[in-house]
Design an enzyme around this catalytic site. Structure first.
Site, PDB file in Angstrom:
ATOM      1  N   ARG A 175      28.996  39.148  56.192  1.00  0.00           N
ATOM      2  CA  ARG A 175      29.583  38.250  55.124  1.00  0.00           C
ATOM      3  C   ARG A 175      28.556  37.704  54.310  1.00  0.00           C
ATOM      4  O   ARG A 175      27.323  37.396  55.240  1.00  0.00           O
ATOM      5  CB  ARG A 175      30.376  37.370  55.816  1.00  0.00           C
ATOM      6  CG  ARG A 175      31.889  38.092  56.496  1.00  0.00           C
ATOM      7  CD  ARG A 175      32.948  36.988  56.801  1.00  0.00           C
ATOM      8  NE  ARG A 175      32.674  35.884  57.233  1.00  0.00           N
ATOM      9  CZ  ARG A 175      33.165  34.760  56.826  1.00  0.00           C
ATOM     10  NH1 ARG A 175      34.132  34.746  55.663  1.00  0.00           N
ATOM     11  NH2 ARG A 175      32.909  33.446  57.062  1.00  0.00           N
ATOM     12  N   LYS A 178      28.400  37.826  70.550  1.00  0.00           N
ATOM     13  CA  LYS A 178      29.076  38.442  69.490  1.00  0.00           C
ATOM     14  C   LYS A 178      28.466  40.191  69.711  1.00  0.00           C
ATOM     15  O   LYS A 178      27.273  40.397  69.775  1.00  0.00           O
ATOM     16  CB  LYS A 178      28.697  38.067  68.275  1.00  0.00           C
ATOM     17  CG  LYS A 178      29.110  39.004  67.076  1.00  0.00           C
ATOM     18  CD  LYS A 178      28.975  38.319  65.592  1.00  0.00           C
ATOM     19  CE  LYS A 178      29.032  38.969  64.453  1.00  0.00           C
ATOM     20  NZ  LYS A 178      28.800  38.347  63.210  1.00  0.00           N
ATOM     21  N   ARG A 192      32.341  27.779  64.249  1.00  0.00           N
ATOM     22  CA  ARG A 192      31.476  27.517  65.269  1.00  0.00           C
ATOM     23  C   ARG A 192      32.231  26.975  66.420  1.00  0.00           C
ATOM     24  O   ARG A 192      32.970  25.992  66.173  1.00  0.00           O
ATOM     25  CB  ARG A 192      30.359  26.806  64.833  1.00  0.00           C
ATOM     26  CG  ARG A 192      29.566  27.499  63.943  1.00  0.00           C
ATOM     27  CD  ARG A 192      28.724  28.888  64.169  1.00  0.00           C
ATOM     28  NE  ARG A 192      27.956  29.600  63.061  1.00  0.00           N
ATOM     29  CZ  ARG A 192      28.686  30.555  62.591  1.00  0.00           C
ATOM     30  NH1 ARG A 192      29.860  31.022  62.726  1.00  0.00           N
ATOM     31  NH2 ARG A 192      27.819  31.096  61.619  1.00  0.00           N
TER      32      ARG A 192
END
Ligand code: ATP
Length: 347
Positions: free
Chosen positions: A136, A201, A340
């Site tokens: 993104r 991730k 976050r």
């Protein structure tokens, strides 16, 4: 935008041909490789120079030749379609050795021109090597050769772009379903577009769309997923990352890439069909079941650089994040907001 490696270093067609010949993991003499491809030994040596930077382990031993340790499992469109059975008919899969970004290329192909109406819905581009993988907001998606799945799926909607909010969350639901089919239970979602496991991730989703506010629209769903991580890739990423190999006790249980894609695509199709009829609302409860930060303290990074702290209470029917702050429940649309965990708030 930065690329995974300098584009001048991207593997060329000859490099791919040689790597495919080396896929058996055995030693091949430079002379034999040269003869098989009708090139000189010097060209073999040039084409294989620097392949370690793609995350491959190539041994070159005088007198024995070249050997690829842990050779990549190459993507193969026919094999993917065959593994999907009847569902394979709903997709047009193309595998490319190299592309700047599968999303960029598929968006170009989706555009109608004078000669045709653009690529049909269900078109899939899977790419072995992306020289400009994107996340993104112009961020970079990094991946090596052979140990990641990077692909894009084109989907056409009769409705307009304004009805597509929550789509990246819906795609996340499809990914988690697919991983569960493969016996990987521990993956979780992070709003709006990340998949987490083993403390990092390991997959990201990038949705890009063309069309009008009122419709119709063409959407490209790009997914990057780490099967394992090579040091060369790992050191480029500035946040905790993981891979399927990290999440499975037995590294040999990591699914084969063609199989993984053959499981993911039908799950995406199911979710997209549901989304078309019912919107994200139909998937919202399931998304929250997979949510890694449900009822957790977080910070949201806003486009102006400010931060908002609160407890995530979930997502709304349109995919907006619901954050309980000191005073109220606030809603945030996907836009340019980043989430976050409170402990990683500085990132
Ligand atoms: P957001 O919360 O805004 O989505 P993000 O940092 O996860 O933040 P994305 O745009 O979703 O941003 O993804 C791009 C980011 O993902 C990169 O900036 C990098 O930190 C990270 N990244 C890049 N390649 C990989 C990879 N192979 N595996 C895991 N993470 C990666």
């Amino acid at each position: 935008m930065k690329s995974t490696l300098d584009k001048s270093q991207a593997p060329n067609a000859l490099t791919f041909s040689l790597l495919r010949l080396l896929t058996d993991g055995k030693f091949h003499s430079g002379e034999l490789l040269a003869r098989q491809l009708g090139i000189s030994r010097a060209s073999v040596s040039n084409a294989l120079r620097g392949v370690e930077s793609y995350g491959l382990n190539l041994y070159s031993v005088r007198g024995r030749g070249y050997c690829l340790n842990n050779p990549p499992q190459w993507l193969d469109a026919e094999c993917i379609v065959a593994q999907m059975g009847e569902r394979g008919k709903n997709f047009r899969i193309e595998v490319l050795d190299c592309a700047d970004s599968s999303n960029t290329l598929l968006l170009q192909r989706a555009k109608p021109d004078i000669a045709n109406g653009g690529a049909p819905g269900g078109t899939v581009l899977a790419v072995e090597w992306q020289s400009g993988g994107r996340g993104r907001l112009g961020r970079t998606w990094h991946s090596g050769l052979g140990n990641a799945l990077t692909f894009s799926l084109l989907w056409r909607f009769g409705c307009g772009l304004s009805s597509l909010s929550g789509l990246s969350l819906a795609a996340g639901v499809a990914l988690i379903r697919a991983l569960r089919v493969l016996g990987i239970q521990s993956a979780q979602l992070k709003w709006p577009n990340d998949v987490l496991g083993n403390g990092g991730k390991f997959a990201g989703i990038l949705i890009e769309a063309q069309g009008d506010v009122l419709g119709p629209s063409a959407v490209v769903i790009g997914i990057g997923l780490n099967l394992s991580l090579q040091q060369q890739v790992l050191r480029r990423i500035g946040q905790p990352v993981s891979s399927l190999a990290d999440m499975l006790a037995d590294a040999s249980a990591v699914p084969e890439r063609n199989h993984l894609l053959a499981v993911i695509l039908p799950e995406l199709e199911d979710v997209l069909q549901d989304f078309t009829v019912n919107g994200f609302a139909a998937l919202r409860a399931e998304w929250q079941n997979y949510h890694g930060f449900q009822d957790q303290p977080v910070q949201l990074l806003l486009p102006d650089g400010s931060r908002v702290a609160g407890i995530v209470r979930g997502v709304a029917d349109d995919g907006a994040l619901e954050l309980e702050t000191m005073h109220e429940i606030r809603r945030f649309n996907v836009g340019e907001v980043s989430l976050r965990g409170a402990e990683h708030a500085a990132a």
